[in-house]
Design a protein around this motif. Sequence first.
Motif, PDB file in Angstrom:
ATOM      1  N   ILE A 391       0.845  -1.199   0.000  1.00  0.00           N
ATOM      2  CA  ILE A 391       0.000   0.000   0.000  1.00  0.00           C
ATOM      3  C   ILE A 391       0.879   1.247   0.000  1.00  0.00           C
ATOM      4  N   VAL A 392       0.543   2.206  -0.868  1.00  0.00           N
ATOM      5  CA  VAL A 392       1.247   3.487  -0.928  1.00  0.00           C
ATOM      6  C   VAL A 392       0.221   4.598  -0.702  1.00  0.00           C
ATOM      7  N   VAL A 393       0.455   5.404   0.328  1.00  0.00           N
ATOM      8  CA  VAL A 393      -0.440   6.513   0.658  1.00  0.00           C
ATOM      9  C   VAL A 393       0.274   7.829   0.350  1.00  0.00           C
ATOM     10  N   LYS A 394      -0.337   8.664  -0.463  1.00  0.00           N
ATOM     11  CA  LYS A 394       0.275   9.931  -0.848  1.00  0.00           C
ATOM     12  C   LYS A 394       0.315  10.911   0.325  1.00  0.00           C
ATOM     13  N   PRO A 395       1.298  11.816   0.333  1.00  0.00           N
ATOM     14  CA  PRO A 395       1.384  12.809   1.409  1.00  0.00           C
ATOM     15  C   PRO A 395       0.087  13.616   1.527  1.00  0.00           C
ATOM     16  N   GLY A 396      -0.367  13.800   2.767  1.00  0.00           N
ATOM     17  CA  GLY A 396      -1.558  14.596   3.023  1.00  0.00           C
ATOM     18  C   GLY A 396      -2.861  13.862   2.787  1.00  0.00           C
ATOM     19  N   LYS A 397      -2.811  12.577   2.441  1.00  0.00           N
ATOM     20  CA  LYS A 397      -4.028  11.811   2.169  1.00  0.00           C
ATOM     21  C   LYS A 397      -4.278  10.786   3.278  1.00  0.00           C
ATOM     22  N   ARG A 398      -5.529  10.329   3.364  1.00  0.00           N
ATOM     23  CA  ARG A 398      -5.859   9.282   4.317  1.00  0.00           C
ATOM     24  C   ARG A 398      -6.978   8.418   3.756  1.00  0.00           C
ATOM     25  N   LEU A 399      -6.989   7.171   4.189  1.00  0.00           N
ATOM     26  CA  LEU A 399      -8.041   6.249   3.793  1.00  0.00           C
ATOM     27  C   LEU A 399      -9.293   6.550   4.603  1.00  0.00           C
ATOM     28  N   SER A 400     -10.384   5.929   4.223  1.00  0.00           N
ATOM     29  CA  SER A 400     -11.629   6.140   4.961  1.00  0.00           C
ATOM     30  C   SER A 400     -11.537   5.538   6.360  1.00  0.00           C
ATOM     31  N   SER A 415       8.425   2.468   4.584  1.00  0.00           N
ATOM     32  CA  SER A 415       9.030   3.799   4.519  1.00  0.00           C
ATOM     33  C   SER A 415       7.983   4.850   4.806  1.00  0.00           C
ATOM     34  N   GLY A 416       8.432   6.027   5.244  1.00  0.00           N
ATOM     35  CA  GLY A 416       7.511   7.073   5.648  1.00  0.00           C
ATOM     36  C   GLY A 416       7.014   6.820   7.067  1.00  0.00           C
ATOM     37  N   THR A 417       6.182   7.727   7.542  1.00  0.00           N
ATOM     38  CA  THR A 417       5.599   7.585   8.879  1.00  0.00           C
ATOM     39  C   THR A 417       4.083   7.594   8.754  1.00  0.00           C
ATOM     40  N   ALA A 418       3.449   6.508   9.192  1.00  0.00           N
ATOM     41  CA  ALA A 418       1.998   6.368   9.087  1.00  0.00           C
ATOM     42  C   ALA A 418       1.325   6.809  10.381  1.00  0.00           C
ATOM     43  N   THR A 419       0.223   7.539  10.230  1.00  0.00           N
ATOM     44  CA  THR A 419      -0.631   7.868  11.365  1.00  0.00           C
ATOM     45  C   THR A 419      -1.780   6.868  11.360  1.00  0.00           C
ATOM     46  N   VAL A 420      -1.840   6.049  12.415  1.00  0.00           N
ATOM     47  CA  VAL A 420      -2.791   4.939  12.453  1.00  0.00           C
ATOM     48  C   VAL A 420      -3.777   5.144  13.606  1.00  0.00           C
ATOM     49  N   THR A 421      -5.053   5.066  13.265  1.00  0.00           N
ATOM     50  CA  THR A 421      -6.104   5.116  14.274  1.00  0.00           C
ATOM     51  C   THR A 421      -6.755   3.739  14.373  1.00  0.00           C
ATOM     52  N   VAL A 422      -6.762   3.188  15.588  1.00  0.00           N
ATOM     53  CA  VAL A 422      -7.436   1.913  15.849  1.00  0.00           C
ATOM     54  C   VAL A 422      -8.304   2.118  17.087  1.00  0.00           C
ATOM     55  N   GLY A 423      -9.627   2.029  16.888  1.00  0.00           N
ATOM     56  CA  GLY A 423     -10.529   2.322  17.991  1.00  0.00           C
ATOM     57  C   GLY A 423     -10.407   3.776  18.402  1.00  0.00           C
ATOM     58  N   LYS A 427      -1.785   6.645  16.806  1.00  0.00           N
ATOM     59  CA  LYS A 427      -0.346   6.614  17.058  1.00  0.00           C
ATOM     60  C   LYS A 427       0.417   6.650  15.737  1.00  0.00           C
ATOM     61  N   LEU A 428       1.717   6.955  15.831  1.00  0.00           N
ATOM     62  CA  LEU A 428       2.606   6.996  14.672  1.00  0.00           C
ATOM     63  C   LEU A 428       3.316   5.647  14.542  1.00  0.00           C
ATOM     64  N   ILE A 429       3.339   5.125  13.335  1.00  0.00           N
ATOM     65  CA  ILE A 429       4.035   3.872  13.042  1.00  0.00           C
ATOM     66  C   ILE A 429       5.160   4.197  12.062  1.00  0.00           C
ATOM     67  N   ARG A 430       6.388   3.893  12.451  1.00  0.00           N
ATOM     68  CA  ARG A 430       7.568   4.243  11.650  1.00  0.00           C
ATOM     69  C   ARG A 430       8.101   3.013  10.923  1.00  0.00           C
ATOM     70  N   PRO A 431       9.098   3.201  10.019  1.00  0.00           N
ATOM     71  CA  PRO A 431       9.649   2.061   9.274  1.00  0.00           C
ATOM     72  C   PRO A 431      10.105   0.931  10.196  1.00  0.00           C
ATOM     73  N   ASN A 432       9.754  -0.289   9.799  1.00  0.00           N
ATOM     74  CA  ASN A 432      10.066  -1.523  10.515  1.00  0.00           C
ATOM     75  C   ASN A 432       9.235  -1.687  11.792  1.00  0.00           C
ATOM     76  N   ARG A 444      -8.211   3.585  10.771  1.00  0.00           N
ATOM     77  CA  ARG A 444      -7.926   4.522   9.672  1.00  0.00           C
ATOM     78  C   ARG A 444      -6.405   4.627   9.510  1.00  0.00           C
ATOM     79  N   LEU A 445      -5.984   4.777   8.268  1.00  0.00           N
ATOM     80  CA  LEU A 445      -4.575   4.956   7.925  1.00  0.00           C
ATOM     81  C   LEU A 445      -4.414   6.310   7.256  1.00  0.00           C
ATOM     82  N   ALA A 446      -3.452   7.119   7.721  1.00  0.00           N
ATOM     83  CA  ALA A 446      -3.243   8.456   7.162  1.00  0.00           C
ATOM     84  C   ALA A 446      -1.754   8.725   6.992  1.00  0.00           C
ATOM     85  N   ASN A 447      -1.438   9.642   6.089  1.00  0.00           N
ATOM     86  CA  ASN A 447      -0.066  10.100   5.879  1.00  0.00           C
ATOM     87  C   ASN A 447      -0.024  11.604   6.087  1.00  0.00           C
TER      88      ASN A 447
END
Length: 479
Positions: A391-400, A415-423, A427-432, A444-447
């Motif tokens: 999955i590739v999320v463009k900068p400034g975009k987020r999934l539903s 790669s990159g830093t994902a902003t992840v919402t669960v419930g 939190k921020l999820i970084r590479p690896n 929700r997954l956001a960049n």
Amino acid sequence: MTNIILCGGSGTRLWPISRTLMPKQFVKLFNDKSLFQLTVERNAKACDHQFIVSNAEQYFLALDQLEEPGIHSTFNIQHSTFLLEPVGRNTAPAIALACLNIDAEEIVLVTPSDHLIKNETAYLEAVSTAKLAAEEGNLVTFGIEPTYPETGFGYIEAKSRDSEKLEVGSGKFSVLDVRKFHEKPNAETAQKYLDAGNYYWNSGMFCFKAGLFLDELKKYAPEIYEACLEAYENEQEITQGQLRIRHEDMMAIPDESIDYAVMEKSDKVKVIPCDIGWSDLGSFDALYDELEKDENGNTLNDNHISLDSKNNLVIADDRTIATIDVEGLMIVDTGDALLVSKKGSSQKVKEVVKHLKEKGSELPKIHLTAHRPWGTYTVLEDTPGYKIKRIVVKPGKRLSLQKHYHRNEHWIVVSGTATVTVGNETKLIRPNESTYIKMGEVHRLANEGKIPVVLIEAQVGEYTGEDDIVRLDDDFKRN
């Protein structure tokens, strides 16, 4: 002048490179540009506004291609309007709905988005002539001067070049009265058309005043006009420059082409015979004719190893294809589908697509890589019980904001830093680093960063289909 660009059609005759969610007009076939991009670039030299008629799925694909650096510089994207159809109802309604949103005196140039035109100079001269003829109150169509007895096109029969010529512009192009439109002929009839000299291939391109077309539509196809008018009055503006037709209104409009609804009945129709290097790229045989070739007549492809093979069409994205002692083949590999055919038989590809649809296959609809308004996903593995995606999320975009009833998901950021919402937790999820979304949990997954987020998603569950998504909130107004 406004360019109405028609983006409908799924291009089934170019399967497997053309799919419902990535039809041929958006496939980058020529110098890393799509036919849609070439259409926009070409017509931006004659028109100061684009009115793009598309379905909702293709809207984001078109917008992405318009915003690419090489395309964005050729026109002002602020001068583009999108009309989103929930379902296609052919060209007459599409053009009518566009014209209802345009000033009645505005000259419109109606063009498909999936045609190739190689002689741009001659084309722009023909457009200038058509504009002048349209200003005089004509419905102008562009007839392609035939070079062989083609049975796959409709024909336009014109009156005499000399006695009926309308003098406009530089005089380089004739503007002739139309005697009759003809359906696709058999081989014998096509040869007669070619020999007659006053028959032209129907290009599906038109030029006229928006109001005149609507008047003629109201006169000759009032049921289409009234249904389109009601749909127009109920249309919704989602954002500035994006208009959406309601599904129930669209379904109430009769399915009819502009030729049947207006052009074959009106007495205001003119045709401009053109020699502009035109092709509708309606088959792999047509595509072969337009692609660059090596000294043996094979289409150029870095993934092709040829040993004593000639006159072959070879299209491959990733895998190496080797041919030995073969001639006149069409080989198209897209990772999830392989087409092998003799040249001259490519019109039968649509029968393959029909067979796949009858089996309920997803192959006619989507590639391994799918484009979404937030980015892309690529299916790496799809096996009963689990599916793996990149999955590739463009900068400034987020999934539903969404949940699933039949699968659990594991996300590993590459790669990159994902902003992840669960419930209720974000939190921020970084590479690896990774996270886990349990079946039924809202997530929700956001960049929020400056570079794309790339992650691997592993889905585990009894059902991993794309329709197992319940959207609770969506930036792109999808259902």
